[in-house]
Design a protein around this motif. Structure first.
Motif, PDB file in Angstrom:
ATOM      1  N   THR A 175       0.812  -1.217   0.000  1.00  0.00           N
ATOM      2  CA  THR A 175       0.000   0.000   0.000  1.00  0.00           C
ATOM      3  C   THR A 175       0.846   1.269   0.000  1.00  0.00           C
ATOM      4  O   THR A 175       0.780   2.063  -0.932  1.00  0.00           O
ATOM      5  CB  THR A 175      -0.967   0.012   1.191  1.00  0.00           C
ATOM      6  OG1 THR A 175      -0.236  -0.220   2.397  1.00  0.00           O
ATOM      7  CG2 THR A 175      -2.043  -1.056   1.032  1.00  0.00           C
ATOM      8  N   PHE A 206      -8.706  -2.542  -2.846  1.00  0.00           N
ATOM      9  CA  PHE A 206      -8.109  -1.288  -2.390  1.00  0.00           C
ATOM     10  C   PHE A 206      -9.067  -0.112  -2.603  1.00  0.00           C
ATOM     11  O   PHE A 206      -8.715   0.884  -3.224  1.00  0.00           O
ATOM     12  CB  PHE A 206      -6.779  -1.043  -3.104  1.00  0.00           C
ATOM     13  CG  PHE A 206      -5.769  -2.138  -2.884  1.00  0.00           C
ATOM     14  CD1 PHE A 206      -5.037  -2.198  -1.700  1.00  0.00           C
ATOM     15  CD2 PHE A 206      -5.575  -3.123  -3.835  1.00  0.00           C
ATOM     16  CE1 PHE A 206      -4.112  -3.215  -1.487  1.00  0.00           C
ATOM     17  CE2 PHE A 206      -4.644  -4.143  -3.633  1.00  0.00           C
ATOM     18  CZ  PHE A 206      -3.914  -4.185  -2.453  1.00  0.00           C
ATOM     19  N   PHE A 211      -2.451   1.706  -3.745  1.00  0.00           N
ATOM     20  CA  PHE A 211      -1.620   0.509  -3.715  1.00  0.00           C
ATOM     21  C   PHE A 211      -0.569   0.572  -4.816  1.00  0.00           C
ATOM     22  O   PHE A 211      -0.632   1.403  -5.714  1.00  0.00           O
ATOM     23  CB  PHE A 211      -2.473  -0.775  -3.805  1.00  0.00           C
ATOM     24  CG  PHE A 211      -2.901  -1.211  -5.190  1.00  0.00           C
ATOM     25  CD1 PHE A 211      -2.306  -2.307  -5.811  1.00  0.00           C
ATOM     26  CD2 PHE A 211      -3.942  -0.568  -5.848  1.00  0.00           C
ATOM     27  CE1 PHE A 211      -2.721  -2.731  -7.066  1.00  0.00           C
ATOM     28  CE2 PHE A 211      -4.369  -0.994  -7.108  1.00  0.00           C
ATOM     29  CZ  PHE A 211      -3.745  -2.079  -7.715  1.00  0.00           C
TER      30      PHE A 211
END
Length: 215
Positions: A175, A206, A211
């Protein structure tokens, strides 16, 4: 899925277009210069200007998701300001269109090495600073977005035309920190970047997050 792809003729956008079509998605390819696009099954070609919010919103309306590979060009002397202005215009157009899902591509410069962002390290290439800083500032803006199901993607540190890995379908994600291989390098081809993004489109992991991916 019906997907609108902004920046469909660029280095990354063209690979995304191929990946989306190969997986059977219906794609509206939006580009400033549509002469670079060929008619294909499942493809709708649309000339667009991201700074025209109302026109872009009209084009995006009715899609399931918007994927933005917008880049004002690395040789653009105003790349920082134009990236922010264009990305914010796209964000506004997506909201006006009624589409909820937005996946946008930024830069690797805002990833963290320890407690410092990559862009602020001494080794970061000066020629990429303005573009990377524009993407970093826009990520700060996007983090405040509550209406859209957004995702911001930071490419691997080494993601350029010189990478000839092609499409392997393999990658690992993080991330806020780069993904490094056993040699301490963060590398990904544009083809596998496209795999990672279309995977995220099909199976979201996400939402309202950033990410990155690399081998």
């Amino acid at each position: 899925m019906k997907v609108a792809l902004i920046g469909a003729t660029g280095f990354v956008g063209s690979k995304l277009l191929a990946e989306l079509l190969n997986r059977g998605h219906e794609v509206t390819a939006i580009a400033r210069d549509t002469t670079k696009l060929e008619a294909k099954p499942g493809l709708t070609i649309s000339k667009g200007d991201v700074f025209n919010v109302d026109a872009t919103a009209a084009t995006l309306s009715g899609h399931d998701a918007v994927l933005s590979a917008y880049n004002p060009g690395w040789t653009n002397p105003n790349i920082e300001a134009d990236f922010i202005k264009g990305a914010e215009a796209i964000q506004e157009a997506v909201k006006k269109s009624g589409v909820k899902r937005l996946i946008t591509i930024g830069g690797a410069g805002s990833l963290y090495i320890g407690d410092q962002q990559l862009i602020d390290t001494p080794s970061f290439p000066k020629e990429y600073y303005n573009g990377a800083n524009g993407a970093r500032k826009y990520l700060d803006t996007l983090r405040k977005e509550t209406e859209l199901d957004w995702t911001f993607f930071s490419p691997a540190i080494e993601m350029h035309q010189g990478i000839t890995t092609g499409r392997t379908g393999q990658y690992r994600t993080q991330t806020e920190n780069p993904v490094f291989d056993e040699n301490g390098r963060s590398i990904l081809s544009a083809e596998d970047l496209s795999v990672a993004l279309v995977d995220e489109l099909e199976n979201p992991k996400f939402i309202k997050a950033r990410f990155t991916a690399a081998y």
